[in-house]
Design an enzyme around this catalytic site. Structure first.
Site, PDB file in Angstrom:
ATOM      1  N   ILE A   1      25.372  -7.799  14.708  1.00 19.90           N
ATOM      2  CA  ILE A   1      26.158  -8.121  13.627  1.00 19.90           C
ATOM      3  C   ILE A   1      27.409  -9.359  14.085  1.00 19.90           C
ATOM      4  CG2 ILE A   1      28.091  -7.338  12.071  1.00 19.90           C
ATOM      5  CD1 ILE A   1      26.692  -4.768  12.005  1.00 19.90           C
ATOM      6  N   GLU A   2      27.625  -8.909  15.538  1.00 22.03           N
ATOM      7  CA  GLU A   2      28.661  -9.986  15.754  1.00 22.03           C
ATOM      8  C   GLU A   2      28.299 -11.335  16.066  1.00 22.03           C
ATOM      9  OE1 GLU A   2      31.841  -9.477  16.023  1.00 22.03           O
ATOM     10  OE2 GLU A   2      32.296  -7.146  15.737  1.00 22.03           O
ATOM     11  N   SER A   3      27.185 -11.468  16.933  1.00 16.02           N
ATOM     12  CA  SER A   3      26.667 -12.798  17.459  1.00 16.02           C
ATOM     13  C   SER A   3      25.299 -13.092  17.189  1.00 16.02           C
ATOM     14  CB  SER A   3      27.003 -12.960  18.904  1.00 16.02           C
ATOM     15  OG  SER A   3      26.266 -11.811  19.492  1.00 16.02           O
TER      16      SER A   3
END
Length: 250
Positions: free
Chosen positions: A116-118
């Site tokens: 989700i983050e990167s």
């Protein structure tokens, strides 16, 4: 003369009967009073120690939520990494498994955060200032640390995630919400969270649940890709291609 004698006898009997009745009534009243007093005294004797003493309870076996050991601990750290994550996240599988052992955490939770983050891009930064593979905010780093260094970024991000898991008593969804919105949201109701944190909880908790279900697919991950995550993964793929070329000496 006989009539007079009978009248006296009747009067005497009536008088004796009235006295006897009075005595019986008095006896009954005394008996009821004695019983009532004894009952009151007995109740006072029973209740007074309870009111005067302090009752101490001993917890024999503390009850912890069933989910508390799902993502934390030695057993969780040895959980196989699911195949549902995109190739850009799978690129980091050896390190994800190593971090899982180091932080005693389910590798699928680590992969969910990276997803989700990167989407696996170690060079990405956000408009809010979050940096690297785990999108860690600058204030989590010590002065002079390289925020984009993968190992440093992972250490800072996973320390914060582990703290959220502990605060949430192992609840993965709340820990993920805390990772996005700060640990303060863990103890607050859903309705008070920012919209971004609500979405993060939705994506993260569902992707993690599907990754650990053993089904081999994640409809929520596909939904996330369609909702905009796909562009993040496209960039991540370009970055990873460059890393592969650098490692090959091109």
């Amino acid at each position: 003369m006989a009539t007079q004698t009978y009248e006296r006898s009747d009067s005497l009997v009536s008088s004796l009967y009235d006295r006897l009745q009075s005595i019986v009534c008095a006896f009954v009243l005394l008996l009821c009073g004695a019983i009532g007093f004894a009952g009151t005294l007995g109740a006072a004797h029973i209740l007074t120690p309870l009111a005067a003493s302090t009752i101490t309870y001993e917890i024999i076996e503390p009850q912890t939520p069933a989910y508390s050991a799902v993502a934390m601990g030695e057993s969780a750290a040895l959980t196989p990494l699911s195949s549902v994550f995109t190739p850009q996240v799978q690129y980091w599988a050896p390190l994800i498994n190593a971090w899982a052992i180091a932080f005693q955490m389910d590798p699928n939770l680590i992969a969910t955060v990276i997803q989700i983050e990167s989407c696996g891009d170690p060079s990405v930064g956000s408009s809010a200032g979050a940096q690297g593979l785990f999108q860690v905010m600058p204030f989590h780093f010590a002065p002079g640390e390289d925020m984009l260094d993968v190992q440093t970024n992972a250490a800072r991000g996973l320390n914060y995630l582990a703290g959220g898991l502990a605060k949430a008593n192992g609840h993965v969804g709340l820990a993920l919400a805390g990772y996005n919105g700060g640990h303060g949201v863990i103890d607050r109701g859903w309705a008070t969270w920012p919209a971004e944190t609500q979405r993060y909880y939705y994506w993260g908790s569902r992707i993690y649940s599907e990754a650990t279900s053993g089904t081999g697919s994640s409809p929520t991950l596909q939904e996330w890709l369609t909702a905009g995550g796909g562009s993040l993964c496209t960039r991540a793929q370009a970055t990873e291609d460059q890393l592969t070329q650098q490692q090959a000496g091109y």
